[in-house]
Scaffold this active site. Structure first.
Site, PDB file in Angstrom:
ATOM      1  N   ASN A 176       5.195  -1.238  12.347  1.00  0.00           N
ATOM      2  CA  ASN A 176       4.229  -1.773  11.390  1.00  0.00           C
ATOM      3  C   ASN A 176       4.826  -1.749   9.991  1.00  0.00           C
ATOM      4  O   ASN A 176       5.239  -0.696   9.497  1.00  0.00           O
ATOM      5  CB  ASN A 176       2.931  -0.947  11.424  1.00  0.00           C
ATOM      6  CG  ASN A 176       1.777  -1.640  10.690  1.00  0.00           C
ATOM      7  OD1 ASN A 176       1.962  -2.716  10.113  1.00  0.00           O
ATOM      8  ND2 ASN A 176       0.606  -1.039  10.719  1.00  0.00           N
ATOM      9  N   GLU A 213       0.852  -1.194   0.000  1.00  0.00           N
ATOM     10  CA  GLU A 213       0.000   0.000   0.000  1.00  0.00           C
ATOM     11  C   GLU A 213       0.887   1.244   0.000  1.00  0.00           C
ATOM     12  O   GLU A 213       0.459   2.333   0.342  1.00  0.00           O
ATOM     13  CB  GLU A 213      -0.978  -0.013   1.170  1.00  0.00           C
ATOM     14  CG  GLU A 213      -0.362  -0.273   2.521  1.00  0.00           C
ATOM     15  CD  GLU A 213      -1.410  -0.358   3.621  1.00  0.00           C
ATOM     16  OE1 GLU A 213      -2.123   0.638   3.793  1.00  0.00           O
ATOM     17  OE2 GLU A 213      -1.489  -1.391   4.303  1.00  0.00           O
ATOM     18  N   CYS A 261      -3.210  -4.047   4.498  1.00  0.00           N
ATOM     19  CA  CYS A 261      -2.214  -5.011   4.997  1.00  0.00           C
ATOM     20  C   CYS A 261      -2.506  -6.443   4.574  1.00  0.00           C
ATOM     21  O   CYS A 261      -1.755  -7.355   4.915  1.00  0.00           O
ATOM     22  CB  CYS A 261      -2.131  -4.941   6.519  1.00  0.00           C
ATOM     23  SG  CYS A 261      -1.640  -3.332   7.096  1.00  0.00           S
ATOM     24  N   HIS A 284      -1.378 -10.400  12.218  1.00  0.00           N
ATOM     25  CA  HIS A 284      -0.946  -9.125  11.639  1.00  0.00           C
ATOM     26  C   HIS A 284      -0.694  -8.204  12.835  1.00  0.00           C
ATOM     27  O   HIS A 284      -1.571  -8.060  13.692  1.00  0.00           O
ATOM     28  CB  HIS A 284      -2.041  -8.551  10.733  1.00  0.00           C
ATOM     29  CG  HIS A 284      -1.835  -7.093  10.443  1.00  0.00           C
ATOM     30  ND1 HIS A 284      -0.689  -6.618   9.846  1.00  0.00           N
ATOM     31  CD2 HIS A 284      -2.599  -5.994  10.704  1.00  0.00           C
ATOM     32  CE1 HIS A 284      -0.767  -5.304   9.733  1.00  0.00           C
ATOM     33  NE2 HIS A 284      -1.910  -4.897  10.265  1.00  0.00           N
TER      34      HIS A 284
HETATM   35  P1  HMG Z   1      -3.814   6.295  21.380  1.00  0.00           P
HETATM   36  O1  HMG Z   1      -5.082   7.043  21.519  1.00  0.00           O
HETATM   37  O2  HMG Z   1      -2.562   7.089  21.212  1.00  0.00           O
HETATM   38  O3  HMG Z   1      -3.508   5.383  22.606  1.00  0.00           O
HETATM   39  O4  HMG Z   1      -4.005   5.321  20.141  1.00  0.00           O
HETATM   40  P2  HMG Z   1      -4.456   4.865  23.783  1.00  0.00           P
HETATM   41  O5  HMG Z   1      -4.869   5.991  24.630  1.00  0.00           O
HETATM   42  O6  HMG Z   1      -5.533   3.947  23.217  1.00  0.00           O
HETATM   43  O7  HMG Z   1      -3.388   4.011  24.578  1.00  0.00           O
HETATM   44  C1  HMG Z   1      -2.822   2.863  24.026  1.00  0.00           C
HETATM   45  C2  HMG Z   1      -2.580   1.884  25.147  1.00  0.00           C
HETATM   46  O8  HMG Z   1      -1.528   2.389  25.998  1.00  0.00           O
HETATM   47  C3  HMG Z   1      -3.797   1.680  26.066  1.00  0.00           C
HETATM   48  O9  HMG Z   1      -3.832   0.312  26.429  1.00  0.00           O
HETATM   49  C4  HMG Z   1      -3.446   2.524  27.292  1.00  0.00           C
HETATM   50  O10 HMG Z   1      -4.076   2.080  28.478  1.00  0.00           O
HETATM   51  C5  HMG Z   1      -1.944   2.281  27.347  1.00  0.00           C
HETATM   52  P3  HMG Z   1      -5.102  -0.606  26.013  1.00  0.00           P
HETATM   53  O11 HMG Z   1      -6.272  -0.032  26.704  1.00  0.00           O
HETATM   54  O12 HMG Z   1      -5.218  -0.448  24.514  1.00  0.00           O
HETATM   55  O13 HMG Z   1      -4.694  -1.962  26.425  1.00  0.00           O
HETATM   56  N1  HMG Z   1      -1.201   3.266  28.135  1.00  0.00           N
HETATM   57  C6  HMG Z   1      -0.206   2.952  28.971  1.00  0.00           C
HETATM   58  N2  HMG Z   1       0.333   1.756  29.307  1.00  0.00           N
HETATM   59  C7  HMG Z   1       1.366   1.767  30.194  1.00  0.00           C
HETATM   60  N3  HMG Z   1       1.845   2.894  30.780  1.00  0.00           N
HETATM   61  C8  HMG Z   1       1.330   4.101  30.471  1.00  0.00           C
HETATM   62  C9  HMG Z   1       0.255   4.169  29.527  1.00  0.00           C
HETATM   63  N4  HMG Z   1      -0.470   5.170  29.004  1.00  0.00           N
HETATM   64  C10 HMG Z   1      -1.359   4.612  28.153  1.00  0.00           C
HETATM   65  N5  HMG Z   1       1.828   5.203  31.040  1.00  0.00           N
HETATM   66  C11 HMG Z   1      -3.670   3.628  18.531  1.00  0.00           C
HETATM   67  C12 HMG Z   1      -3.374   4.082  19.949  1.00  0.00           C
HETATM   68  C13 HMG Z   1      -3.101   2.250  18.310  1.00  0.00           C
HETATM   69  C14 HMG Z   1      -5.200   3.604  18.309  1.00  0.00           C
HETATM   70  C15 HMG Z   1      -3.014   4.656  17.560  1.00  0.00           C
HETATM   71  O14 HMG Z   1      -1.621   4.582  17.686  1.00  0.00           O
HETATM   72  C16 HMG Z   1      -3.385   4.431  16.098  1.00  0.00           C
HETATM   73  O15 HMG Z   1      -4.384   4.959  15.626  1.00  0.00           O
HETATM   74  N6  HMG Z   1      -2.558   3.633  15.344  1.00  0.00           N
HETATM   75  C17 HMG Z   1      -2.828   3.346  13.933  1.00  0.00           C
HETATM   76  C18 HMG Z   1      -4.002   2.420  13.714  1.00  0.00           C
HETATM   77  C19 HMG Z   1      -3.736   0.993  14.139  1.00  0.00           C
HETATM   78  O16 HMG Z   1      -2.627   0.552  14.296  1.00  0.00           O
HETATM   79  N7  HMG Z   1      -4.851   0.210  14.261  1.00  0.00           N
HETATM   80  C20 HMG Z   1      -4.750  -1.198  14.576  1.00  0.00           C
HETATM   81  C21 HMG Z   1      -5.858  -2.038  13.958  1.00  0.00           C
HETATM   82  S1  HMG Z   1      -6.088  -1.690  12.244  1.00  0.00           S
HETATM   83  C22 HMG Z   1      -4.826  -2.593  11.428  1.00  0.00           C
HETATM   84  O17 HMG Z   1      -4.203  -3.404  11.999  1.00  0.00           O
HETATM   85  C23 HMG Z   1      -4.570  -2.262   9.983  1.00  0.00           C
HETATM   86  C24 HMG Z   1      -3.357  -1.389   9.733  1.00  0.00           C
HETATM   87  O18 HMG Z   1      -2.173  -2.147   9.861  1.00  0.00           O
HETATM   88  C25 HMG Z   1      -3.444  -0.756   8.339  1.00  0.00           C
HETATM   89  C26 HMG Z   1      -3.676  -1.667   7.143  1.00  0.00           C
HETATM   90  O19 HMG Z   1      -4.390  -2.646   7.162  1.00  0.00           O
HETATM   91  O20 HMG Z   1      -3.142  -1.279   6.083  1.00  0.00           O
HETATM   92  C27 HMG Z   1      -3.275  -0.251  10.695  1.00  0.00           C
END
Ligand code: HMG
Length: 397
Positions: free
Chosen positions: A276, A79, A111, A233
Site C-alpha cells: 500500500n 498522509e 489515500c 485504490h
Molecule cells: P486479517 O484479520 O488479518 O485477515 O485482516 P482476515 O482474517 O480477514 O483474512 C484475510 C483474507 O485471507 C480472508 O479472505 C481470509 O479468508 C484469507 P476474504 O474473506 O477477505 O476474501 N485467508 C486465506 N486465504 C488463503 N489461504 C489461507 C488463508 N487464511 C486466511 N491459509 C485486513 C486483513 C486487510 C483487514 C488487515 O490487514 C488490515 O486491517 N489492513 C489495513 C486496513 C485496510 O487495508 N483496509 C482496506 C480498506 S480501507 C482503505 O483502503 C484505505 C487505506 O488505504 C488507508 C487510507 O485511505 O489512507 C487503508
C-alpha cells in the site's frame, strides 16, 4: 479542450520484504498473505527515504526542461507529511529546480489526496491551458510490527503531469463522489502508526464504491460494457476485487466479467510487489495496467475508483490517447522493481524501528546502499537535509 495525464512516474525504495517469510515469522500460513491478502512483496523505506524524497524521485524520472518551464502548480497528496506547517511540495519544488512563479502546497485526505489534487489540477488547466501541474501521491504505510495491518504496509510515490491535450489519458467531465464521517482508519498527530478497524474499513470501501458507481451511472447512462478496465485504490490487491465482484455479478454480461476481471488482475501487478502506498496506490494500479496490458487500445475508457478512509470516495474516468504507449517508461519501472534488495524479517524490524532525532541534534545518515538520486542526508537544527545527486544541490546545509 482535453485535460488529463501527460506523464506518469513512479518510485519505490530499494528494499523489500518477502511476504511468505513475513508470514512464517508471524506464524501465519503464507497463503493468507499471498492469496487471502494478495501481496508478494512489501516495499520498505530506509531512513534515507521519506515522503519528500520518494515523490521527488518519482518526478525526477519524467520531467524534462519543457515541463519545468510550464509547471506552475505543485500539489502534494500525502498522509506521511514531515511537517505540520510547511508543505512537502515546496521541498520537491526546490529539489527538482522548478520555476519560482508557481503555487505549491500539500493536501490531506488519507489515500484520496492525490485524486483531490488531480481534480484541482483539472480546474487550473481549464483556466490556464498553457500551464502544467505536477500532482504527487507519496506515502509510507505503517501499521506497526505484529499488527493485523502489517501485511498491508508499503512505500512509494507516483508523480503525474496534468496538462491540456495530454499524451496518455484524457479525463472525462463527469465524476461521482461521496463523503461520510466514519472511523475506519486514522492516524492521530502523535502517532507514527495508523489505527484501523480492518473489517469495517473493508465494508466501507465496498459500500463507497457501490454508491459512487450507482451515482456515476445515473449521471452518465454508461454501463460496465463501456469500460475496458476499472482500476482501484489498492490497499492490498484483493480489496478492489471485493468491491468489483458484486457489481460485476449483478450487472455484467459474461464478456464484461471476463474482460474486467482479466484487466483487474493486470492492474494489480505492481501493487502486489510494492504494497500500500496510500495516495499513490490507485495510480500505481493504473500504471500496472497501462504498462503490462499489451492489448489496450487508443480510445478505450478506463474507470478509476479512489478511496480515502475517513472517508471520501470518487469514481471518475479517462480515455486512452493515441500513441499513449510511447509515453510510458516500462523498462525503467521494471528495472526499478527487479533491482531491489530483499531484507530478512529481522532486518526489516530493525529498519522499521529506526527514527530521526526529535531534539534538534545533528545526524548524518549513511546513504551508501541507497541508490536513489534524491535522498535524506540527515538532520540539523530540526531541519531535514535533502540531497539531489544529479545537481549536487543540497537543501539547508
Ligand atoms: P486479517 O484479520 O488479518 O485477515 O485482516 P482476515 O482474517 O480477514 O483474512 C484475510 C483474507 O485471507 C480472508 O479472505 C481470509 O479468508 C484469507 P476474504 O474473506 O477477505 O476474501 N485467508 C486465506 N486465504 C488463503 N489461504 C489461507 C488463508 N487464511 C486466511 N491459509 C485486513 C486483513 C486487510 C483487514 C488487515 O490487514 C488490515 O486491517 N489492513 C489495513 C486496513 C485496510 O487495508 N483496509 C482496506 C480498506 S480501507 C482503505 O483502503 C484505505 C487505506 O488505504 C488507508 C487510507 O485511505 O489512507 C487503508
Amino acid at each position: 479542450m482535453k485535460i488529463g495525464i501527460d506523464k506518469i512516474g513512479f518510485y519505490t525504495p530499494h528494499l523489500y520484504v518477502d511476504m511468505k517469510k513475513l508470514a512464517v515469522a508471524r506464524e501465519i500460513e503464507p497463503e493468507k498473505f499471498t492469496i487471502g491478502i494478495g501481496q508478494e512483496k512489501m516495499a520498505l523505506a530506509p531512513l534515507t527515504q521519506d515522503a519528500v524524497t520518494l515523490a521527488a524521485n518519482a518526478a525526477l524520472n519524467i520531467l524534462d526542461e519543457k515541463d519545468k518551464e510550464k509547471i506552475d502548480l505543485v500539489i502534494f497528496g500525502t498522509e506521511s507529511g514531515i511537517d505540520h506547517s510547511k508543505a512537502a511540495a515546496i521541498y520537491v519544488h526546490h529539489l527538482l529546480g522548478l520555476r519560482s512563479e508557481a503555487r505549491a502546497f500539500e493536501i490531506k485526505q488519507a489515500c484520496y489526496g492525490a485524486t483531490a489534487g488531480i481534480q484541482m489540477a483539472k480546474g487550473h488547466i481549464a483556466l490556464n491551458p498553457e500551464s502544467k501541474v505536477l500532482v504527487l501521491g507519496s506515502d509510507i504505510s505503517r501499521y506497526g510490527l505484529n499488527t493485523s495491518g502489517e501485511a498491508t504496509q508499503g512505500a512509494g510515490a507516483v508523480a503525474l503531469v496534468i496538462s491540456a491535450e495530454p499524451s496518455i489519458l484524457a479525463f472525462e467531465e463527469q465524476s461521482a463522489y461521496v463523503t461520510a464521517d466514519i472511523m475506519d482508519f486514522w492516524r492521530p498527530i502523535y502517532s507514527e502508526a495508523a489505527f484501523v478497524d480492518g473489517k469495517f474499513s473493508n465494508e466501507q470501501y465496498i459500500q463507497f464504491f457501490a454508491t459512487a458507481w450507482a451515482q456515476y451511472k445515473a449521471k452518465t447512462n454508461l454501463a460496465l460494457k463501456d469500460f475496458e478496465a476499472i482500476c482501484f485504490h489498492l490497499p492490498y490487491t484483493k480489496m478492489g476485487l471485493k468491491a468489483l465482484k458484486p457489481v460485476l455479478l449483478e450487472e455484467g454480461s459474461a464478456a464484461d466479467q471476463e474482460r474486467l476481471l482479466a484487466n483487474y488482475q493486470v492492474s494489480t501487478g505492481y501493487n502486489r510487489v510494492v504494497g500500500n502506498i496510500y495516495t499513490g496506490s490507485l495510480y500505481l494500479s493504473l500504471l500496472s495496467l497501462l504498462e503490462q496490458q499489451e492489448d489496450l487500445a487508443d480510445g478505450e475508457r478506463i474507470g478509476l475508483f479512489s478511496y480515502g478512509s475517513g472517508a471520501v470516495g470518487e469514481f471518475f474516468t479517462g480515455i486512452l490517447q493515441p500513441g499513449f504507449r510511447s509515453h510510458l517508461n516500462v523498462v525503467q519501472h521494471m528495472d526499478l522493481l527487479s533491482s531491489r534488495a530483499e531484507v530478512s524479517v529481522a532486518e526489516y524490524e530493525a529498519i522499521f524501528q529506526q527514527t530521526l532525532p526529535i531534539d534538534g541534534t545533528t545526524v548524518e545518515l549513511d546513504n551508501t546502499n541507497d541508490p536513489a538520486e534524491i535522498y535524506l542526508a540527515g538532520m540539523t537544527n530540526n531541519m531535514r537535509q535533502y540531497i539531489n545527486k544529479q545537481t549536487e544541490d543540497s537543501i539547508y546545509s
